[in-house]
Design a protein around this motif. Structure first.
Motif, PDB file in Angstrom:
ATOM      1  N   ALA A  35      -8.813  -3.961 -10.217  1.00 43.59           N
ATOM      2  CA  ALA A  35      -8.569  -4.359  -8.833  1.00 43.59           C
ATOM      3  C   ALA A  35      -9.753  -3.998  -7.943  1.00 43.59           C
ATOM      4  O   ALA A  35     -10.151  -4.787  -7.066  1.00 43.59           O
ATOM      5  CB  ALA A  35      -7.297  -3.695  -8.314  1.00 43.59           C
ATOM      6  N   VAL A  36     -10.338  -2.820  -8.149  1.00 48.25           N
ATOM      7  CA  VAL A  36     -11.484  -2.397  -7.334  1.00 48.25           C
ATOM      8  C   VAL A  36     -12.695  -3.278  -7.629  1.00 48.25           C
ATOM      9  O   VAL A  36     -13.438  -3.663  -6.707  1.00 48.25           O
ATOM     10  CB  VAL A  36     -11.819  -0.916  -7.586  1.00 48.25           C
ATOM     11  CG1 VAL A  36     -13.141  -0.543  -6.921  1.00 48.25           C
ATOM     12  CG2 VAL A  36     -10.691  -0.022  -7.063  1.00 48.25           C
ATOM     13  N   LYS A  37     -12.911  -3.613  -8.881  1.00 47.40           N
ATOM     14  CA  LYS A  37     -14.025  -4.493  -9.225  1.00 47.40           C
ATOM     15  C   LYS A  37     -13.892  -5.852  -8.539  1.00 47.40           C
ATOM     16  O   LYS A  37     -14.847  -6.382  -7.956  1.00 47.40           O
ATOM     17  CB  LYS A  37     -14.102  -4.679 -10.746  1.00 47.40           C
ATOM     18  CG  LYS A  37     -14.573  -3.453 -11.514  1.00 47.40           C
ATOM     19  CD  LYS A  37     -14.626  -3.738 -13.009  1.00 47.40           C
ATOM     20  CE  LYS A  37     -15.149  -2.537 -13.789  1.00 47.40           C
ATOM     21  NZ  LYS A  37     -15.192  -2.806 -15.261  1.00 47.40           N
ATOM     22  N   GLU A  38     -12.695  -6.423  -8.601  1.00 47.14           N
ATOM     23  CA  GLU A  38     -12.476  -7.735  -7.989  1.00 47.14           C
ATOM     24  C   GLU A  38     -12.554  -7.652  -6.467  1.00 47.14           C
ATOM     25  O   GLU A  38     -13.065  -8.581  -5.815  1.00 47.14           O
ATOM     26  CB  GLU A  38     -11.124  -8.286  -8.437  1.00 47.14           C
ATOM     27  CG  GLU A  38     -11.064  -8.611  -9.921  1.00 47.14           C
ATOM     28  CD  GLU A  38      -9.717  -9.149 -10.342  1.00 47.14           C
ATOM     29  OE1 GLU A  38      -8.849  -9.358  -9.458  1.00 47.14           O
ATOM     30  OE2 GLU A  38      -9.513  -9.385 -11.557  1.00 47.14           O
ATOM     31  N   ALA A  39     -12.039  -6.563  -5.904  1.00 46.76           N
ATOM     32  CA  ALA A  39     -12.103  -6.392  -4.452  1.00 46.76           C
ATOM     33  C   ALA A  39     -13.555  -6.251  -3.990  1.00 46.76           C
ATOM     34  O   ALA A  39     -13.925  -6.737  -2.915  1.00 46.76           O
ATOM     35  CB  ALA A  39     -11.297  -5.163  -4.040  1.00 46.76           C
ATOM     36  N   SER A  40     -14.378  -5.594  -4.805  1.00 46.75           N
ATOM     37  CA  SER A  40     -15.806  -5.456  -4.476  1.00 46.75           C
ATOM     38  C   SER A  40     -16.490  -6.812  -4.445  1.00 46.75           C
ATOM     39  O   SER A  40     -17.289  -7.116  -3.547  1.00 46.75           O
ATOM     40  CB  SER A  40     -16.498  -4.547  -5.499  1.00 46.75           C
ATOM     41  OG  SER A  40     -15.963  -3.243  -5.473  1.00 46.75           O
ATOM     42  N   GLU A  41     -16.167  -7.644  -5.424  1.00 50.60           N
ATOM     43  CA  GLU A  41     -16.740  -8.988  -5.477  1.00 50.60           C
ATOM     44  C   GLU A  41     -16.294  -9.814  -4.275  1.00 50.60           C
ATOM     45  O   GLU A  41     -17.076 -10.579  -3.698  1.00 50.60           O
ATOM     46  CB  GLU A  41     -16.333  -9.676  -6.777  1.00 50.60           C
ATOM     47  CG  GLU A  41     -16.898  -9.013  -8.029  1.00 50.60           C
ATOM     48  CD  GLU A  41     -16.381  -9.643  -9.315  1.00 50.60           C
ATOM     49  OE1 GLU A  41     -15.540 -10.570  -9.208  1.00 50.60           O
ATOM     50  OE2 GLU A  41     -16.800  -9.220 -10.403  1.00 50.60           O
ATOM     51  N   LEU A  42     -15.034  -9.649  -3.890  1.00 52.73           N
ATOM     52  CA  LEU A  42     -14.508 -10.376  -2.739  1.00 52.73           C
ATOM     53  C   LEU A  42     -15.226  -9.960  -1.455  1.00 52.73           C
ATOM     54  O   LEU A  42     -15.629 -10.804  -0.650  1.00 52.73           O
ATOM     55  CB  LEU A  42     -13.001 -10.127  -2.631  1.00 52.73           C
ATOM     56  CG  LEU A  42     -12.197 -10.766  -1.498  1.00 52.73           C
ATOM     57  CD1 LEU A  42     -12.259  -9.996  -0.211  1.00 52.73           C
ATOM     58  CD2 LEU A  42     -12.588 -12.220  -1.281  1.00 52.73           C
ATOM     59  N   GLN A  43     -15.406  -8.666  -1.275  1.00 53.72           N
ATOM     60  CA  GLN A  43     -16.103  -8.198  -0.079  1.00 53.72           C
ATOM     61  C   GLN A  43     -17.544  -8.695  -0.040  1.00 53.72           C
ATOM     62  O   GLN A  43     -18.065  -9.026   1.030  1.00 53.72           O
ATOM     63  CB  GLN A  43     -16.046  -6.670  -0.009  1.00 53.72           C
ATOM     64  CG  GLN A  43     -14.669  -6.126   0.331  1.00 53.72           C
ATOM     65  CD  GLN A  43     -14.653  -4.622   0.495  1.00 53.72           C
ATOM     66  OE1 GLN A  43     -15.490  -3.912  -0.069  1.00 53.72           O
ATOM     67  NE2 GLN A  43     -13.697  -4.121   1.251  1.00 53.72           N
ATOM     68  N   ALA A  44     -18.191  -8.766  -1.187  1.00 56.30           N
ATOM     69  CA  ALA A  44     -19.550  -9.297  -1.245  1.00 56.30           C
ATOM     70  C   ALA A  44     -19.572 -10.772  -0.861  1.00 56.30           C
ATOM     71  O   ALA A  44     -20.489 -11.248  -0.168  1.00 56.30           O
ATOM     72  CB  ALA A  44     -20.135  -9.100  -2.638  1.00 56.30           C
ATOM     73  N   ALA A  45     -18.539 -11.507  -1.286  1.00 57.48           N
ATOM     74  CA  ALA A  45     -18.466 -12.933  -0.979  1.00 57.48           C
ATOM     75  C   ALA A  45     -18.318 -13.184   0.517  1.00 57.48           C
ATOM     76  O   ALA A  45     -18.762 -14.228   1.021  1.00 57.48           O
ATOM     77  CB  ALA A  45     -17.307 -13.572  -1.739  1.00 57.48           C
TER      78      ALA A  45
END
Length: 219
Positions: A35-45
């Protein structure tokens, strides 16, 4: 008489299994890491282009609680001529920690809040410097699923307790005599005691006895 007893037995078993089936599934460390990995990618997007504000919130909704989204938007989302965007920075408030996933992470819970965290040793060289500290991502249960609710930085290790499997408040074994019983199965917070004699010693047996006695006295 038999119909009433059967109905009561069925109701109790239904309630027992119902509680077991609805026991809240615990968040695992593997799930929190993903979840943290995906959330990090989302914030970068969110830093890549301008978007409508409602689109930004909709993109965040699968990963973050409503309260977190509101805090993040207030602190980081900026309005432009063509919409809204998050400007990239190493110090963006409420951004996901830069965990080193090749090193050990710690995971635990406290007061229904799950925490995934890691120790960051002091950095005195380079463009960014900091003291020894911990960074943690907090998860809470919201609308039937776990979501990120906060990001904290602390000089001391976050307080946690190992997550425990929640037990059902109803235990079918209570309606059976447990002498000579063998216990088996403890899945999803539901325990069951097999008794070869099934001696009823609870409300059901007491109720049946009272009804029978009353019928005999009436005769």
């Amino acid at each position: 008489m038999k119909l009433l007893l059967s109905t009561l037995v069925a109701l109790i078993l239904f309630l027992g299994y119902g509680h077991a089936g609805s026991a809240e599934e615990l968040l695992t460390e593997e799930q929190s890491v993903q979840a943290v990995k995906e959330a990090s990618e989302l914030q970068a997007a969110l830093t890549e282009k301008e978007r409508p504000l409602n689109e930004i919130k909709a993109m965040m909704e699968p990963y973050f609680t409503h309260a977190f989204i509101e805090k993040y938007v207030k602190e980081n989302v900026k309005e432009t001529e063509n919409g809204y965007i998050v400007y990239g920075s190493d110090f963006t408030p409420y951004s996901m920690p830069y965990f080193n996933y090749e090193e050990d992470l710690s995971f635990g819970s406290e007061n229904n809040t799950h925490k995934l965290f890691q120790f960051f040793p002091a950095e005195e060289e380079g463009p960014v410097s900091y003291d020894d500290h911990y960074e943690a991502v907090l998860f809470v249960h919201e609308n039937g699923e776990y979501k990120i609710d906060d990001v904290i930085f602390s000089e001391t290790e976050p307080k946690t307790e190992s997550p425990e499997v929640k037990q059902s408040p109803f235990n079918v074994s209570l309606i059976f005599d447990q002498s000579d019983a063998v216990s088996f199965g403890n899945e999803g917070g539901f325990s069951f005691i097999w008794n070869p004699y099934f001696k009823m010693k609870t409300l059901l047996s007491a109720y049946a006895y009272d009804v029978k006695s009353a019928a005999g006295n009436a005769e």
